[in-house]
Design an enzyme around this catalytic site. Structure first.
Site, short mmCIF file in Angstrom:
data_model
loop_
_atom_site.label_atom_id
_atom_site.label_comp_id
_atom_site.label_asym_id
_atom_site.label_seq_id
_atom_site.Cartn_x
_atom_site.Cartn_y
_atom_site.Cartn_z
N LYS A 130 0.81 -1.13 0.60
CA LYS A 130 -0.10 0.06 -0.22
C LYS A 130 0.80 0.95 0.21
CE LYS A 130 -4.12 0.86 0.77
NZ LYS A 130 -5.57 0.15 -0.17
N ASP A 170 -7.22 4.64 -4.34
CA ASP A 170 -7.63 4.26 -3.00
C ASP A 170 -8.54 5.59 -2.93
OD1 ASP A 170 -7.48 2.13 -0.36
OD2 ASP A 170 -7.10 4.32 0.44
P1 NDP Z 1 -13.32 7.92 -2.72
O1 NDP Z 1 -11.79 8.94 -2.63
O2 NDP Z 1 -13.16 7.79 -3.76
O3 NDP Z 1 -14.48 8.16 -1.46
C1 NDP Z 1 -14.16 8.49 -0.60
C2 NDP Z 1 -15.58 8.71 0.63
O4 NDP Z 1 -15.21 8.81 1.82
C3 NDP Z 1 -15.74 10.05 -0.02
O5 NDP Z 1 -16.57 10.35 -0.11
C4 NDP Z 1 -14.48 11.09 1.08
O6 NDP Z 1 -15.53 11.77 1.39
C5 NDP Z 1 -15.08 10.02 2.40
N1 NDP Z 1 -14.07 10.11 3.54
C6 NDP Z 1 -12.80 10.30 2.49
N2 NDP Z 1 -11.98 9.91 4.12
C7 NDP Z 1 -12.96 10.77 5.22
C8 NDP Z 1 -12.75 11.18 6.71
N3 NDP Z 1 -11.53 10.51 7.40
N4 NDP Z 1 -14.14 11.08 7.48
C9 NDP Z 1 -15.23 11.14 6.70
N5 NDP Z 1 -14.72 10.64 5.38
C10 NDP Z 1 -14.16 10.43 4.68
O7 NDP Z 1 -12.36 6.65 -2.01
P2 NDP Z 1 -12.86 4.73 -2.42
O8 NDP Z 1 -14.33 5.26 -1.84
O9 NDP Z 1 -12.12 4.86 -3.41
O10 NDP Z 1 -12.34 4.83 -0.88
C11 NDP Z 1 -12.95 4.54 -0.09
C12 NDP Z 1 -12.72 2.92 1.54
O11 NDP Z 1 -12.68 2.21 0.26
C13 NDP Z 1 -11.35 3.69 2.15
O12 NDP Z 1 -11.27 3.05 2.91
C14 NDP Z 1 -10.54 2.44 1.15
O13 NDP Z 1 -9.30 2.34 1.20
C15 NDP Z 1 -11.63 0.93 0.43
N6 NDP Z 1 -11.27 0.54 -1.21
C16 NDP Z 1 -10.93 1.70 -1.63
C17 NDP Z 1 -10.57 0.21 -2.87
C18 NDP Z 1 -11.03 0.64 -4.44
O14 NDP Z 1 -11.18 0.27 -4.88
N7 NDP Z 1 -11.23 2.62 -4.44
C19 NDP Z 1 -10.74 -1.28 -2.57
C20 NDP Z 1 -11.19 -1.62 -1.86
C21 NDP Z 1 -11.18 0.26 -0.40
P3 NDP Z 1 -15.03 13.80 1.23
O15 NDP Z 1 -15.19 13.90 -0.23
O16 NDP Z 1 -15.71 14.77 1.92
O17 NDP Z 1 -13.44 13.32 1.85
O1 2IT Z 2 -7.63 -1.51 -0.53
C1 2IT Z 2 -8.20 -2.10 -1.65
O2 2IT Z 2 -8.24 -3.42 -2.55
C2 2IT Z 2 -7.41 -0.71 -3.69
N1 2IT Z 2 -7.45 0.43 -2.92
C3 2IT Z 2 -7.16 -1.41 -4.31
C4 2IT Z 2 -6.12 -1.99 -4.15
C5 2IT Z 2 -5.93 -2.48 -6.09
O3 2IT Z 2 -4.60 -2.69 -5.86
O4 2IT Z 2 -6.68 -2.69 -6.97
#
Ligand code: NDP
Ligand code: 2IT
Length: 449
Positions: A130, A170
């Site tokens: 990561k 992420d």
């Molecule tokens: P994005 O940046 O697309 O969206 C994040 C969302 O979460 C936004 O709505 C943001 O609001 C909110 N957010 C982020 N940080 C905070 C915080 N500290 N407090 C409150 N709200 C918060 O990210 P993703 O959707 O990609 O990721 C979301 C979660 O999913 C994370 O935990 C990530 O690690 C996990 N994840 C993502 C994957 C992927 O493929 N993208 C795969 C597996 C897990 P704001 O815009 O106001 O900050």
């Molecule tokens: O938390 C996760 O699994 C991710 N942000 C996606 C990682 C990836 O390599 O697609």
């Protein structure tokens, strides 16, 4: 110090605390896994003799670097970049990059540690890593984001490679950032190495369904949990926190499977929309305009915006926390259970605190940990790598079918492992034990390294 951690793993946990002071999220992630592993160590003395758990708790390599860049007014900024290459027993390091002001070494290590077991559960040949930066992309122009990404990759490129380390997105890193990062990697190395990053644009090496994969996968996982209980999404009210990549496509699949998402959020507050979230409007506001969730409520008569507050106050049958770590605490869990919530499925990484998980378990709420439920994103990244390696391109339908199969398999594996190790229904234990054993076996096969 380590409280009620089982005696078998007590010393290992104390050593992790000693070696990694102040990294609270990393401690939390390690502790949760160790609590599940006592039963494994009882059956496998070789893991104790060879210090397999201790080795897996120590990253293979950690890189921290300076990222200087200039904003549109010419002001110079210095951010910090990280890449933790945690474990390569099963394949090249694989895991996302997070750009968020809160990013620090402890957060990257918690995410990298979780990623090891998540990636193992997918059944794909990928190790765990990561990275990220404390850079805040919010409010920055495209040109500023590009300059930041170019500076970040100018240092990171030397550690990457399609057989070495393959980042993806992420929080704060989506298709735009992956594009700028890929461009700079190509420019420095003079190689069109498609498989070095995943989440690429569809016109230049990206794979169909990667954008949707994490959210879709979490919904498929939830469906598998319901299936075991003779239920389905039909008619269920669902609350999804966040409104980013995972949340938006989680909501899309929930709707396709017959549920209704009635609330979502961002860091400024949440919207409730009893008519069901209007996905076209949500995508317009969040993906096209990069706006705030309050903009959604302003344009949608049936919705109201609550500034601050807890989205978990909204009554629902299913909760899919999809924003960030520790966003659902013990009090929120109690409120969810009291309001009749029956399923909590982690779309984000470690969104539920240990107290919340305990409260949900005691209330009989079915709970899925992120390392199982959100593995669809990285699994589809591995499918993207597979397509890049064979210079092939699969249809949306084919890729989605693969994703659905992978999520069902992960659920089955976690479910069966929990039974085998004496904790039926405990998907946390099932995921930790199944993921750990797969990694541990490969670690053993490779000798003492
Ligand atoms: P994005 O940046 O697309 O969206 C994040 C969302 O979460 C936004 O709505 C943001 O609001 C909110 N957010 C982020 N940080 C905070 C915080 N500290 N407090 C409150 N709200 C918060 O990210 P993703 O959707 O990609 O990721 C979301 C979660 O999913 C994370 O935990 C990530 O690690 C996990 N994840 C993502 C994957 C992927 O493929 N993208 C795969 C597996 C897990 P704001 O815009 O106001 O900050
Ligand atoms: O938390 C996760 O699994 C991710 N942000 C996606 C990682 C990836 O390599 O697609």
């Amino acid at each position: 110090m380590s409280g009620d951690v089982p005696a078998t793993v007590h010393a290992i946990y104390d050593e992790v605390l000693r070696r990694n002071p102040g990294e609270t999220e990393f401690h939390q992630a390690v502790r949760e896994v160790l609590e599940s592993l006592a039963v494994v160590l009882d059956r496998h003395s070789e893991y104790t003799e060879m210090k397999t758990v201790e080795r897996i708790c120590e990253p293979e390599r950690q890189v921290i670097f300076r990222v200087p860049w200039q904003d549109d007014r010419g002001e110079v900024w210095i951010n910090r970049g990280f890449r933790v290459e945690f474990n390569s027993a099963l394949g090249p390091y694989k895991g996302g990059l997070r750009f968020h002001p809160s990013v620090n070494l402890g957060i990257v290590k918690f995410l990298g540690f979780e990623q090891i077991f998540k990636n193992a559960l997918t059944g794909m040949p990928i190790g765990g890593g990561k990275g990220g930066s404390d850079f805040d992309p919010k409010g920055r122009s495209d040109a500023e984001v590009m300059r930041f990404c170019q500076s970040f990759m100018t240092e990171l490129y030397r550690h990457l490679g399609e057989y070495t380390d393959v980042p993806a997105g992420d929080i704060g890193v989506g298709a735009r950032e992956i594009g700028y990062l890929f461009g700079q990697y190509k420019r420095i190395t003079n190689r069109y190495e498609s498989g070095v990053l995943t989440g690429k644009g569809l016109g230049w090496g990206g794979a169909l369904v990667r954008t949707e994969a994490t959210g879709y996968g979490a919904a498929f996982f939830a469906e598998a949990m319901m299936d075991v209980r003779g239920e389905s999404f039909d008619g269920k009210r669902v609350v999804v926190s966040g409104s980013g990549n995972v949340a938006v496509y989680g909501i899309e699949k929930v709707h396709q499977l017959g549920g209704t998402a009635v609330a979502c959020s961002d860091s400024s507050g949440y919207v409730v929309d009893d008519a069901g979230i209007d996905l076209d409007l949500l995508k317009q506001v969040k993906e096209v305009e990069r706006g705030r969730i309050s903009d959604y409520a302003e344009r949608r008569g049936s919705a109201s915006f609550v500034a601050g507050g807890s989205i978990w106050d909204v009554p629902c049958d299913v909760a899919i926390p999809s924003a960030t770590q520790n966003e659902l605490d013990g009090d929120a869990a109690a409120v969810l259970a009291r309001n009749g919530c029956r399923y909590v499925v982690e779309g984000a990484n470690m969104p539920a605190t240990p107290t919340a998980v305990k409260a949900l378990r005691e209330a009989g709420v079915a709970f899925a940990p992120g390392k199982a439920a959100n593995a669809g994103g990285v699994a589809t990244s591995a499918l993207e790598m597979q397509q890049n390696a064979s210079r092939d391109r699969w249809t949306f339908e084919h890729s989605e079918t693969r994703l659905a199969e992978i999520m069902r398999d992960i659920h089955t594996r976690c479910h069966e492992t929990a039974e085998e190790y004496g904790s039926p229904g405990d998907l946390v234990l099932g995921a930790n034990v199944a993921g750990f054993i797969q990694v541990a076996e490969a670690v053993h096969a490779h000798g003492l390294i």
